[in-house]
Design a protein around this motif. Structure first.
Motif, PDB file in Angstrom:
ATOM      1  N   ASN A 195     -16.080   9.354  -3.790  1.00  0.00           N
ATOM      2  CA  ASN A 195     -15.426   8.640  -4.645  1.00  0.00           C
ATOM      3  C   ASN A 195     -14.371   9.624  -5.384  1.00  0.00           C
ATOM      4  N   LYS A 208      -6.775  -2.246  -3.986  1.00  0.00           N
ATOM      5  CA  LYS A 208      -5.891  -1.170  -4.355  1.00  0.00           C
ATOM      6  C   LYS A 208      -4.587  -1.533  -4.923  1.00  0.00           C
ATOM      7  N   GLU A 254     -12.498   3.773   7.652  1.00  0.00           N
ATOM      8  CA  GLU A 254     -13.840   3.739   7.770  1.00  0.00           C
ATOM      9  C   GLU A 254     -14.436   5.162   7.534  1.00  0.00           C
ATOM     10  N   ARG A 273     -11.114   0.368  -7.213  1.00  0.00           N
ATOM     11  CA  ARG A 273     -10.218   1.150  -5.998  1.00  0.00           C
ATOM     12  C   ARG A 273     -11.144   1.514  -4.879  1.00  0.00           C
ATOM     13  N   ASP A 274     -12.121   2.327  -5.338  1.00  0.00           N
ATOM     14  CA  ASP A 274     -12.941   3.176  -4.525  1.00  0.00           C
ATOM     15  C   ASP A 274     -14.170   2.352  -4.080  1.00  0.00           C
ATOM     16  N   GLU A 275     -14.759   1.432  -4.839  1.00  0.00           N
ATOM     17  CA  GLU A 275     -16.078   1.066  -4.741  1.00  0.00           C
ATOM     18  C   GLU A 275     -15.848  -0.610  -4.106  1.00  0.00           C
ATOM     19  N   ASP A 305      -3.399   4.725  -1.419  1.00  0.00           N
ATOM     20  CA  ASP A 305      -4.131   3.621  -0.963  1.00  0.00           C
ATOM     21  C   ASP A 305      -4.843   3.589   0.320  1.00  0.00           C
ATOM     22  N   ASP A 331       0.838  -1.144  -0.041  1.00  0.00           N
ATOM     23  CA  ASP A 331      -0.171  -0.072  -0.084  1.00  0.00           C
ATOM     24  C   ASP A 331       0.794   1.304  -0.169  1.00  0.00           C
ATOM     25  N   GLY A 344     -12.468  -1.618  -3.391  1.00  0.00           N
ATOM     26  CA  GLY A 344     -11.401  -1.860  -2.488  1.00  0.00           C
ATOM     27  C   GLY A 344     -10.325  -2.614  -2.814  1.00  0.00           C
ATOM     28  N   GLU A 349      -6.920   4.142   3.323  1.00  0.00           N
ATOM     29  CA  GLU A 349      -8.444   3.744   3.686  1.00  0.00           C
ATOM     30  C   GLU A 349      -8.653   3.848   5.258  1.00  0.00           C
TER      31      GLU A 349
END
Lengths: 747, 153
Positions: free
Chosen positions: A299, B31, A252, B25-27, A248, A244, B29, A250
Motif C-alpha cells: 500500500n 482512484k 493485479e 485509493r489503495d484498499e 492511478d 486515470d 480502489g 493498477e
C-alpha cells in the motif's frame, strides 16, 4: 548499404501496413522522406510504427504521439486528423501510440540556434533544415517547446487525408463506383445512391491497397473543427473522477513503492538502516536505488510510513551548500571569459554608454519547482523477455533507452505505455523515477511495482528552473530609448539536462539569452550577452525555460528605460518594434485594456510587458491596486499571435493559465538551499497562486503570418514583468527580484 | 473496520491511523480521489463526510467509520452528472484535471451550505484547493453556473 536500406524502408513505408487485421496510415505515405545526404540509416523496425490512423473492424483509433500534460495535446492532435478523415471526435479512440523514432518532432527545429524566429533568411532556414534533420536522425519524440500544434499542423492533416482517400479507393474496389462520385462523412464513405459504408467495413480491403498519396487538404472554408470552439475529449472524464493518470495505474498483484534519495540532489547514499521499517505492517522489502533506497509495500501509505523509519547516511551536495553561494557564482559569471553568446550587438553600445547618462539595474530570478499536482510516479514490471513501463512522460524514447540500460534489456523489448499526466510544466522530461522504478522492479521479477513519490520527495528532488541574474545599462535621448545593454548570467539548462542522459552539447546555450536577444525591437544601440555560470544545483526545463527568467529581465529593463525617457510604456514599445505581428499584438492588448497610460488614479496602476518566445509575440497588461493590506491584481489582458487557431477554447486556457502561472510564481515562489538541501518541501513552503489572488483574465489570439505556433509557454515570460511594471505605476517602487512578496504583501 | 463509501459498504482491514485517502485509493480502489500533498495544503483529496468537504489525507480511517463518505465517483457519473460536475464540463474547466476532483467536491459542499455565494464566499471556500494549471477563472464561472442550476432545482 545505406542506399539499399533507405529504399527498403521506403518501400515498406509506401505500402500500407496491415496491423492486427486492420490498416494503418502514416503521413510518410504522402510526404516521403526527403533525399538528404545528412541522413544516415534509421533504426531497424521503425517503419512499422509510423501510423497515425489505425482502423480495424472494431473501430477507428487516432494516434496522438505528443504527450498530454493537461494542455489538450491529445484533443488538438485528434481534431487535426479527424478534420481530414471526415470522422467525428465522438466516433474515435485516441491512443498516444508506442514510442517510435517515426514520431520525431520536426517543429523543435524551428528554434534554430542564433537565428531569430522572425528571420526568414537563407541562413536561418538552412539552420532549421539541418536541425530538422537532426531531430529525425535522433528520432526525437519529445513533447516540449510549445511545438505540438506546429509539428502536427500539416503532418496530421495529411495523415487524415491519406487515410480518407485510401478508404475511398477501397470502397471503389468493393463497389465499382468511381471515387470521384463518392463523398465522406462521419466515418463513412457515401456512394451516389446514398449508401454509406463505414470505414470499419473497408479496413480489410484498404489494407491490401497502396495508400493514395496524391491528396489535397481541405480549404479553410470546409473545416468543421479547426478554428471553432470544441469540447475537449477529456472534459467529462476529468469532471467526474473517471480520468486515470499514471498514479492511478493498477495491475493485479501489484506492489506499491516509494523512494527516498539523498536530499542533496545527486548526492550518494553511504548506508541505510532498515531494521525498524522491515517490522512494519505491509512492508515487503527495502532495496537500494541509485543515491538512496526504495521501500516496497502492499500500500502506498505503508511504503511512505516505512520510508520515514529508515535512517541513511548521505554524502554532501555536489554543488554549493548555501543559497548565497549560488548567487555569488552568478555574480562572478559576469566576466569576459565566461561569455557564452552575443547573438545581438546592434549600433555602438560602448560609444553610446560613454556619451549619455547611464541607467543601470540588476535583476534576479530564483530557482523554482515544477510541482505538477500529480506527484511523480512510474510503474515497471520486469519479466524474462520484456520490461513494461507505465508512466506519464514527455520523452518516451528516452525512458525506453534508460530503462533498457538499467535492466540490461534491448531497447525494443522495453515497452513504454504513456499515461495521462496530472501536469508537468517540464518535470516529466526527467527520467529518475523510471530508472528508480526499474531498479526496484528488478528485485521482484514478474511483479509490477508502482513507485510513487511523496510530495516532499517530488519537491526536494525537482530539477528546478534555473537561477538567473541580469545586469542592464542603457541610455535615453529625446524621449526615446537609445541604448539597451543586457547581460544575463545563468548555468546552462540544456547542459544540465543533457548530462543526465550522458550527452554533452557543444557550443553556446541559446536558452541563456532566450526571450531577450531575439526581441523584435529596433533600439539603435542594442546588445544582449549571455554568460555561462558554472553548473550549480541541477536544473531543468521549466515552462518557457530561459525565457521564464529572461522575459522578466528584458522587459523590466526596457520599461525602466522607457520611464527614464518619459515616454508612454505602450506607445514606446509599439514605436520600437519593427515586426508587424508584434505591433499587432501590442495594439490588441492596448485595445483590450483600454490603455490610457500607466497611471489609473491613486494607488492604482497598470503595466504592459512584451516577450516573444517560441516564435510567439505575446503582450500582457496587468492592472493592480495598492490596498491597505497589500497589492491586489485586478485584471490581466493577454494577446498573442499564433498564426492559426486550432481550438480557441484550448488556446484561451493556455493563454490565461500561462499568464497566471507566471504571475503566481513571481509573487510567492522560490526554492532555496541550506546545507545543500531544498528549504521548501511541500506546498506550505512553495506557495502557488490561490483562488483569492486570481484576477479576471481576458485573452485574444491573432492569426497573422504563415507560421502555426503553440501557446503552452509563451504567455509565461511577460507576466512577471507586466506585474512589476504595474506595481511601479501604482507605488513608484521598482521590483527587480522575484519573488515579489519579499518586498510587498499581496492580497 | 466497516466504511460506507458512495452508497456501498466496504469491510477493510487497515490501521486505524491510515488516512482515508489511502484506504479509498489503495484498499478500496477508488482512484478519483487524488493524492497531492498529504498535508492538507492542496485539496486534491477532498471528499465529503456526511455531505461536508474534508481533506481525506488528514481524515483517519477510523474517524470515517459510521459516516457516509462520498467521493467524486459517487457524486455523479458521466451519464448522470451532479450539477457541479455538469457545470465543470460546460465551462471546460479542466486542463490537466488532477485537482478537479477536489475542486468539485469542495464546490459542491460549499453550494450545499451557501446556495448563492458571493465572490468573497468563493475566495474563502475555494482557496484551500490548489490548481497548478491556473483554471481558477473557469472554476469561478462554473461555480456561478452550478449555483444557479441548483437554486432552480
Amino acid at each position: 548499404m545505406g542506399r539499399v536500406k533507405t529504399i527498403a524502408r521506403r518501400t515498406f513505408l509506401i505500402g500500407s501496413a496491415a496491423v492486427l487485421g486492420g490498416v494503418a496510415f502514416g503521413a510518410y505515405l504522402y510526404k516521403r522522406p526527403v533525399e538528404n545526404p545528412l541522413l544516415p540509416d534509421l533504426a531497424e523496425g521503425d517503419a512499422a510504427l509510423t501510423e497515425y490512423v489505425r482502423i480495424t473492424s472494431d473501430g477507428v483509433t487516432l494516434i496522438t504521439p505528443r504527450a498530454d500534460k493537461g494542455q489538450g495535446a491529445y484533443h488538438v492532435q485528434a481534431a487535426l486528423i479527424a478534420e481530414e478523415l471526415d470522422i467525428d471526435l465522438d466516433q474515435v479512440t485516441v491512443d498516444p501510440g508506442p514510442p517510435s523514432p517515426a514520431y520525431y518532432n520536426t517543429a523543435l527545429s524551428e528554434e534554430a540556434p542564433g537565428f531569430m524566429p522572425t528571420d526568414e533568411g537563407f541562413g536561418a532556414n538552412s539552420m532549421r533544415t539541418i536541425m530538422g534533420a537532426a531531430m529525425k536522425i535522433m528520432g526525437m519524440q519529445i513533447t516540449g517547446g510549445s511545438t505540438t500544434t506546429a509539428d502536427s499542423w500539416e503532418k496530421l492533416r495529411v495523415a487524415g487525408a491519406v487515410a480518407r482517400e485510401t478508404l475511398k479507393a477501397a470502397a471503389a474496389q468493393q463497389t465499382g463506383v468511381d471515387v470521384a462520385e463518392m463523398t465522406t462523412t462521419r466515418g463513412t464513405v457515401v456512394l451516389p445512391d446514398g449508401t454509406a459504408i463505414a470505414y470499419t467495413e473497408l479496413a480489410a480491403t484498404a489494407a491490401t491497397l497502396d495508400p493514395v498519396q496524391d491528396v489535397n487538404l481541405k480549404a479553410a472554408s470546409e473545416w468543421r473543427y479547426i478554428g471553432k470552439p470544441m469540447q475537449r475529449l477529456d472534459t467529462v472524464s476529468k469532471s467526474t473522477g473517471m480520468q486515470d493518470y499514471g498514479i492511478d495505474f493498477e495491475l493485479e498483484d501489484m506492489l506499491y513503492a516509494t523512494v527516498v534519495t539523498n536530499p542533496r540532489k545527486g548526492g550518494d547514499c553511504w548506508w541505510i538502516n532498515d531494521e525498524a521499517a522491515l517490522t512494519m505492517r505491509g512492508v515487503h522489502s527495502v532495496v537500494a536505488v541509485t543515491g538512496g533506497f526504495g521501500v516496497i509495500a502492499d500500500n502506498t501509505w505503508r511504503a511512505f510510513q516505512a520510508a520515514q523509519q529508515v535512517t541513511a547516511g548521505w554524502s554532501r551536495a555536489p554543488y554549493p551548500a548555501e543559497q548565497s553561494d549560488h548567487w555569488a557564482a552568478l555574480e562572478s559569471a559576469f566576466a569576459d571569459g565566461k561569455q557564452d553568446s552575443q547573438y545581438r550587438d546592434d549600433g555602438d553600445v560602448e560609444d553610446a554608454l560613454d556619451e549619455g547618462d547611464v541607467v543601470t539595474a540588476e535583476y534576479r530570478a530564483p530557482y523554482l519547482a515544477h510541482a505538477p499536482l500529480e506527484p511523480i510516479n512510474a510503474t515497471v514490471k520486469v519479466s524474462t523477455d520484456r520490461v513494461d513501463v507505465w508512466t506519464g512522460t514527455q520523452v518516451p524514447r528516452f525512458v525506453q533507452t534508460e530503462v533498457g540500460k538499467i535492466t540490461g534489456m534491448d531497447t525494443e523489448d522495453v515497452h513504454v505505455h504513456v499515461l495521462m499526466m496530472g501536469g508537468s510544466f517540464g518535470h516529466r522530461l526527467e527520467l529518475d523515477v523510471c530508472r528508480q522504478a526499474a531498479e526496484i522492479a528488478m528485485t521482484v521479477p514478474d511483479t509490477p511495482v508502482k513507485v510513487t513519490y511523496s510530495r516532499e520527495e517530488d519537491m526536494t528532488h525537482d530539477y528546478t528552473r534555473q537561477i538567473a541574474m541580469a545586469r542592464m545599462r542603457g541610455t535615453v535621448k529625446d524621449g526615446q530609448v537609445e541604448t539597451l545593454d543586457l547581460g544575463i548570467a545563468m548555468p546552462s539548462v540544456v547542459s544540465s539536462q543533457m548530462s543526465r542522459i550522458g550527452l554533452s552539447v557543444p557550443g553556446p546555450d541559446a536558452q541563456i539569452v532566450a526571450g531577450a536577444w531575439e526581441q523584435p525591437f529596433g533600439i539603435p544601440n542594442y546588445r544582449v550577452t549571455g554568460y555561462r555560470a558554472p553548473e550549480l544545483a541541477p536544473i531543468s526545463s521549466w515552462r518557457s525555460v530561459g525565457a521564464s527568467s529572461n522575459g522578466f529581465f528584458h522587459d523590466s529593463a526596457l520599461d525602466e528605460l522607457i520611464h527614464a525617457a518619459g515616454a508612454d510604456p505602450m506607445e514606446e514599445r509599439i514605436r520600437l518594434t519593427w515586426d508587424e505581428n508584434a505591433r499587432a499584438v501590442l495594439e490588441a492588448v492596448a485595445d483590450m485594456s483600454g490603455w490610457s497610460g500607466p497611471s489609473m488614479g491613486e494607488n492604482r496602476g497598470r503595466g504592459v510587458a512584451f516577450c516573444m518566445s517560441f516564435g510567439v509575440p505575446c503582450a500582457e497588461v496587468v492592472e493592480v491596486t495598492n490596498t491597505d493590506r497589500g497589492i491586489k491584481i485586478d485584471k490581466v489582458f493577454v494577446a498573442a499571435n499564433v498564426g492559426q487557431i486550432v481550438d480557441p477554447e484550448t488556446l484561451s486556457r493556455q493563454m490565461s493559465g500561462g499568464a497566471l502561472w507566471g504571475l503566481g510564481h513571481s509573487i510567492a515562489a522560490e526554492i532555496t538551499h541550506s546545507d545543500g538541501m531544498s528549504d521548501q518541501q511541500n506546498f506550505d513552503g512553495f506557495e502557488a497562486m490561490r483562488m483569492y489572488q486570481v484576477p479576471s483574465v481576458e485573452t485574444r489570439a491573432l492569426e497573422l503570418g504563415e507560421h502555426v505556433r503553440g501557446m503552452g509557454e509563451p504567455a509565461v515570460p511577460p507576466a512577471a514583468a507586466a506585474l512589476a511594471n504595474a506595481i511601479f505605476a501604482a507605488t513608484g517602487t521598482r521590483l527587480r527580484e522575484m519573488p515579489f512578496r519579499n518586498h510587498f504583501d499581496f492580497v | 473496520m466497516r466504511l460506507s463509501v458512495d452508497g456501498k459498504t466496504h469491510e477493510v482491514d487497515v490501521e486505524e491511523d491510515m488516512p482515508l485517502l489511502w484506504v479509498l485509493r489503495d484498499e478500496i480502489g477508488i482512484k478519483g480521489v487524488k493524492y497531492g500533498c498529504g498535508i492538507a495544503q492542496c485539496g486534491a483529496c477532498t471528499v465529503h463526510l456526511d455531505g461536508v468537504a474534508v481533506r481525506s489525507c488528514q481524515t483517519l480511517a477510523a474517524d470515517a467509520v459510521g459516516a457516509n463518505v462520498t467521493t467524486i465517483n459517487g457524486l455523479g457519473t458521466p451519464a448522470e452528472m451532479h450539477a457541479v460536475q455538469a457545470a465543470w464540463a460546460e465551462h471546460q474547466v479542466a486542463q490537466c484535471g488532477y485537482c478537479q476532483s477536489g475542486q468539485i467536491m469542495q464546490a459542491a459542499s460549499m453550494l450545499a451550505q451557501i446556495p448563492n455565494p458571493t465572490d468573497e464566499d468563493i475566495d474563502a471556500e475555494m482557496s484551500g484547493n490548489l490548481c497548478r494549471c491556473g483554471t481558477y477563472p473557469q472554476i469561478r464561472a462554473a461555480i456561478v453556473t452550478a449555483a444557479a442550476k441548483l437554486r432552480e432545482a
